[in-house]
Design an enzyme around this catalytic site. Structure first.
Site, mmCIF file in Angstrom:
data_model
loop_
_atom_site.group_PDB
_atom_site.id
_atom_site.type_symbol
_atom_site.label_atom_id
_atom_site.label_comp_id
_atom_site.label_asym_id
_atom_site.label_seq_id
_atom_site.Cartn_x
_atom_site.Cartn_y
_atom_site.Cartn_z
ATOM 1 N N HIS A 1 0.825 -1.217 0.000
ATOM 2 C CA HIS A 1 0.000 0.000 0.000
ATOM 3 C C HIS A 1 0.855 1.261 0.000
ATOM 4 O O HIS A 1 2.038 1.236 0.353
ATOM 5 C CB HIS A 1 -0.979 0.034 1.180
ATOM 6 C CG HIS A 1 -0.402 0.017 2.557
ATOM 7 N ND1 HIS A 1 -0.165 -1.147 3.263
ATOM 8 C CD2 HIS A 1 0.001 1.030 3.366
ATOM 9 C CE1 HIS A 1 0.331 -0.836 4.453
ATOM 10 N NE2 HIS A 1 0.448 0.472 4.542
ATOM 11 N N GLU B 1 7.532 1.027 5.129
ATOM 12 C CA GLU B 1 6.929 0.002 5.991
ATOM 13 C C GLU B 1 7.119 -1.347 5.311
ATOM 14 O O GLU B 1 7.016 -1.439 4.076
ATOM 15 C CB GLU B 1 5.432 0.297 6.187
ATOM 16 C CG GLU B 1 4.712 -0.743 7.037
ATOM 17 C CD GLU B 1 3.225 -0.459 7.205
ATOM 18 O OE1 GLU B 1 2.680 0.408 6.515
ATOM 19 O OE2 GLU B 1 2.604 -1.123 8.051
ATOM 20 N N HIS C 1 3.812 7.087 3.782
ATOM 21 C CA HIS C 1 4.760 5.970 3.664
ATOM 22 C C HIS C 1 4.353 5.036 2.530
ATOM 23 O O HIS C 1 3.231 5.099 2.028
ATOM 24 C CB HIS C 1 4.908 5.199 4.983
ATOM 25 C CG HIS C 1 3.687 4.488 5.478
ATOM 26 N ND1 HIS C 1 2.791 5.061 6.368
ATOM 27 C CD2 HIS C 1 3.210 3.255 5.205
ATOM 28 C CE1 HIS C 1 1.833 4.187 6.627
ATOM 29 N NE2 HIS C 1 2.050 3.097 5.947
HETATM 30 C C1 LIG Z 1 -1.645 0.645 10.497
HETATM 31 C C2 LIG Z 1 -0.252 0.442 9.939
HETATM 32 C C3 LIG Z 1 -0.331 -0.485 8.737
HETATM 33 O O1 LIG Z 1 -0.187 -0.081 7.565
HETATM 34 O O2 LIG Z 1 -0.616 -1.686 9.004
HETATM 35 C C4 LIG Z 1 0.421 1.751 9.641
HETATM 36 O O3 LIG Z 1 0.760 2.120 8.526
HETATM 37 S S1 LIG Z 1 0.666 2.699 11.017
HETATM 38 C C5 LIG Z 1 1.324 4.256 10.357
HETATM 39 C C6 LIG Z 1 1.720 5.180 11.496
HETATM 40 N N1 LIG Z 1 2.922 4.701 12.190
HETATM 41 C C7 LIG Z 1 4.165 5.097 11.819
HETATM 42 O O4 LIG Z 1 4.357 5.940 10.927
HETATM 43 C C8 LIG Z 1 5.313 4.478 12.593
HETATM 44 C C9 LIG Z 1 6.671 4.914 12.051
HETATM 45 N N2 LIG Z 1 6.782 6.375 12.081
HETATM 46 C C10 LIG Z 1 7.497 6.968 13.087
HETATM 47 O O5 LIG Z 1 8.033 6.334 14.016
HETATM 48 C C11 LIG Z 1 7.567 8.477 13.015
HETATM 49 O O6 LIG Z 1 6.536 8.961 12.152
HETATM 50 C C12 LIG Z 1 8.950 8.969 12.474
HETATM 51 C C13 LIG Z 1 9.234 8.375 11.092
HETATM 52 C C14 LIG Z 1 10.046 8.588 13.478
HETATM 53 C C15 LIG Z 1 8.894 10.488 12.328
HETATM 54 O O7 LIG Z 1 8.338 10.984 13.505
HETATM 55 P P1 LIG Z 1 8.275 12.565 13.690
HETATM 56 O O8 LIG Z 1 7.758 13.208 12.454
HETATM 57 O O9 LIG Z 1 7.539 12.843 14.956
HETATM 58 O O10 LIG Z 1 9.799 12.859 13.917
HETATM 59 P P2 LIG Z 1 10.647 14.052 13.414
HETATM 60 O O11 LIG Z 1 9.802 15.265 13.253
HETATM 61 O O12 LIG Z 1 11.831 14.094 14.333
HETATM 62 O O13 LIG Z 1 11.117 13.565 11.963
HETATM 63 C C16 LIG Z 1 12.456 13.150 11.792
HETATM 64 C C17 LIG Z 1 12.801 13.490 10.350
HETATM 65 O O14 LIG Z 1 12.075 12.584 9.512
HETATM 66 C C18 LIG Z 1 11.246 13.329 8.639
HETATM 67 N N3 LIG Z 1 10.012 12.582 8.481
HETATM 68 C C19 LIG Z 1 9.097 12.331 9.430
HETATM 69 N N4 LIG Z 1 8.076 11.613 8.939
HETATM 70 C C20 LIG Z 1 8.356 11.424 7.625
HETATM 71 C C21 LIG Z 1 7.682 10.767 6.561
HETATM 72 N N5 LIG Z 1 6.494 10.170 6.747
HETATM 73 N N6 LIG Z 1 8.251 10.750 5.345
HETATM 74 C C22 LIG Z 1 9.450 11.348 5.135
HETATM 75 N N7 LIG Z 1 10.148 12.002 6.104
HETATM 76 C C23 LIG Z 1 9.597 12.033 7.334
HETATM 77 C C24 LIG Z 1 11.031 14.671 9.270
HETATM 78 O O15 LIG Z 1 10.747 15.654 8.270
HETATM 79 C C25 LIG Z 1 12.369 14.889 9.934
HETATM 80 O O16 LIG Z 1 13.272 15.322 8.936
HETATM 81 P P3 LIG Z 1 14.256 16.572 9.261
HETATM 82 O O17 LIG Z 1 15.127 16.091 10.399
HETATM 83 O O18 LIG Z 1 14.992 16.815 7.950
HETATM 84 O O19 LIG Z 1 13.337 17.710 9.665
HETATM 85 CO CO LIG Z 2 0.811 1.386 6.500
#
Ligand SMILES: C[C@@H](C(=O)O)C(=O)SCCNC(=O)CCNC(=O)[C@H](O)C(C)(C)COP(=O)(O)OP(=O)(O)OC[C@H]1O[C@@H](n2cnc3c(N)ncnc32)[C@H](O)[C@@H]1OP(=O)(O)O
Ligand SMILES: [Co+2]
Length: 134
Positions: free
Chosen positions: A7, A130, A79
């Protein structure tokens, strides 16, 4: 290692509006909204002939997509999810190559009831990846 595109996820502020838009304007096959407590999001899946779109809306206080939506108030692609045969084998191979696995490193159960992991966007061309076990 990676296989089918499972996805593409789009983060939105209003998942009902996003679902209605795809259903009514694009004539898409849209699921009901499902809260994913463990992931801090509510999901809707749009089923396409060759993959799915996953809409994500923040759920609860510490949603991992909250800051993404602050940066992207209109929403945006959040993602991409690839399928892998064995998520533990994939994880260990990726870690051995220096990729950062997010969270504890242990898979969670994703929206499809399969184990999922996330890889840091900074390691993959600025794109949150992912992995879902097929
Ligand atoms: C239900 C399930 C499923 O499909 O089965 C799902 O999908 S659950 C979907 C929801 N769950 C997740 O997304 C879990 C994994 N995601 C995470 O742990 C978090 O979103 C992070 C990826 C760590 C980012 O968290 P957060 O934005 O709070 O941290 P942050 O502001 O320090 O971001 C760190 C750096 O990564 C960048 N950044 C953050 N999110 C981003 C994204 N989606 N795509 C590209 N870059 C990204 C920010 O701009 C920043 O860059 P700079 O340092 O350059 O400013
Ligand atoms: Co997902």
């Amino acid at each position: 290692m990676i296989g089918r595109l499972n996805h593409v996820a789009i983060a939105v502020r209003d998942i009902s509006a996003a679902a209605a838009l795809y259903r009514d304007t694009l004539g898409a096959d849209v699921s009901a909204a499902v809260p994913q407590q463990e992931h801090g999001v509510t999901t809707v899946f749009v089923t396409l002939p060759n993959t799915k779109i996953e809409f994500l809306e923040p759920l609860g206080e510490n949603s991992p997509i909250a800051k993404f939506l602050e940066r992207n108030p209109d929403g945006g692609i959040h993602h991409i999810c690839y399928e892998v045969d064995d998520i533990i084998v994939a994880r260990d191979q990726l870690k051995a190559k220096g990729a950062r696995v997010l969270g504890t490193g242990e898979p969670k159960t994703g929206a499809h009831g399969k184990p999922v992991l996330f890889l840091h966007p900074k390691d993959f061309n600025g794109t949150l990846v992912e992995l879902e076990q097929a």
